[in-house]
Design a protein around this motif. Sequence first.
Motif, PDB file in Angstrom:
ATOM      1  N   ASN A 106     -28.502  40.008   7.990  1.00 31.93           N
ATOM      2  CA  ASN A 106     -28.111  41.338   8.291  1.00 31.93           C
ATOM      3  C   ASN A 106     -29.487  42.242   8.018  1.00 31.93           C
ATOM      4  O   ASN A 106     -30.033  42.039   6.841  1.00 31.93           O
ATOM      5  CB  ASN A 106     -27.066  41.889   7.170  1.00 31.93           C
ATOM      6  CG  ASN A 106     -25.880  41.450   7.492  1.00 31.93           C
ATOM      7  OD1 ASN A 106     -25.454  41.057   8.540  1.00 31.93           O
ATOM      8  ND2 ASN A 106     -25.231  41.127   6.418  1.00 31.93           N
TER       9      ASN A 106
ATOM     10  N   LEU B 175     -25.902  43.712  11.836  1.00 37.92           N
ATOM     11  CA  LEU B 175     -25.239  42.539  11.231  1.00 37.92           C
ATOM     12  C   LEU B 175     -24.995  41.161  12.018  1.00 37.92           C
ATOM     13  O   LEU B 175     -24.694  41.331  13.016  1.00 37.92           O
ATOM     14  CB  LEU B 175     -23.813  43.137  10.940  1.00 37.92           C
ATOM     15  CG  LEU B 175     -23.893  44.325  10.193  1.00 37.92           C
ATOM     16  CD1 LEU B 175     -22.330  44.949  10.232  1.00 37.92           C
ATOM     17  CD2 LEU B 175     -24.712  44.559   8.903  1.00 37.92           C
ATOM     18  N   GLY B 176     -25.300  40.060  11.170  1.00 37.93           N
ATOM     19  CA  GLY B 176     -25.127  38.892  11.773  1.00 37.93           C
ATOM     20  C   GLY B 176     -26.047  38.361  12.806  1.00 37.93           C
ATOM     21  O   GLY B 176     -25.776  37.918  13.968  1.00 37.93           O
TER      22      GLY B 176
ATOM     23  N   SER C  85     -25.968  37.052   6.115  1.00 36.13           N
ATOM     24  CA  SER C  85     -24.760  37.589   6.662  1.00 36.13           C
ATOM     25  C   SER C  85     -23.687  36.790   5.981  1.00 36.13           C
ATOM     26  O   SER C  85     -23.858  35.626   5.912  1.00 36.13           O
ATOM     27  CB  SER C  85     -24.903  37.376   8.081  1.00 36.13           C
ATOM     28  OG  SER C  85     -23.773  37.896   8.693  1.00 36.13           O
TER      29      SER C  85
END
Length: 182
Positions: free
Chosen positions: A93, A139-140, A165
Amino acid sequence: MRTLLLALSLGLTVSLPAGASLITFDDITPADLIKSSGEVPKNYGALGWSDFEVVLSGGVGAVSPTACAYGWAYSSWPVNSVPYFTCMTTAINLNSAYLTCVGGDNHIEVIGRARGTTLYDHTHILSTTTPTLCIFNYLGIDTVSFMDPGSECQFEIDNINADASVPEFGTWFAGTSLLIPL
């Protein structure tokens, strides 16, 4: 006949940092720079770096005391030729970072990808005199690329705030049920 439902659960532990990691470039030594020809050392901060150099003694874009990283983004370069960093072992992230324009156009496009698919693509306007806090909340992702949507942007980056993440619930928890006749 009675049946007892016995639930067995297997929980796999995910090792996450206690909080976000702050990448400051301050612990890179002159000896590290000799080995890496002035570039950010590969695997620095558990990330793979491409086309970033280290600015010691702080540049215009330094937030932390002694160093920051420098990149040069062009709009006409192929995506794999622009400054980027990547994490090959896990998704990350990208929360925030300080960026400063030190030459050229003061716009920077920051692209977050996961497995080659663009998930995030935002343009930020940078100051030329002081670091700009850019909030990403990507994110991710596994790769972050820096491009200029105009022509070119020379920039410095410091105090990158990122963390591992957290995988979706189903990827780290497995459960099963057994029916046992009594």
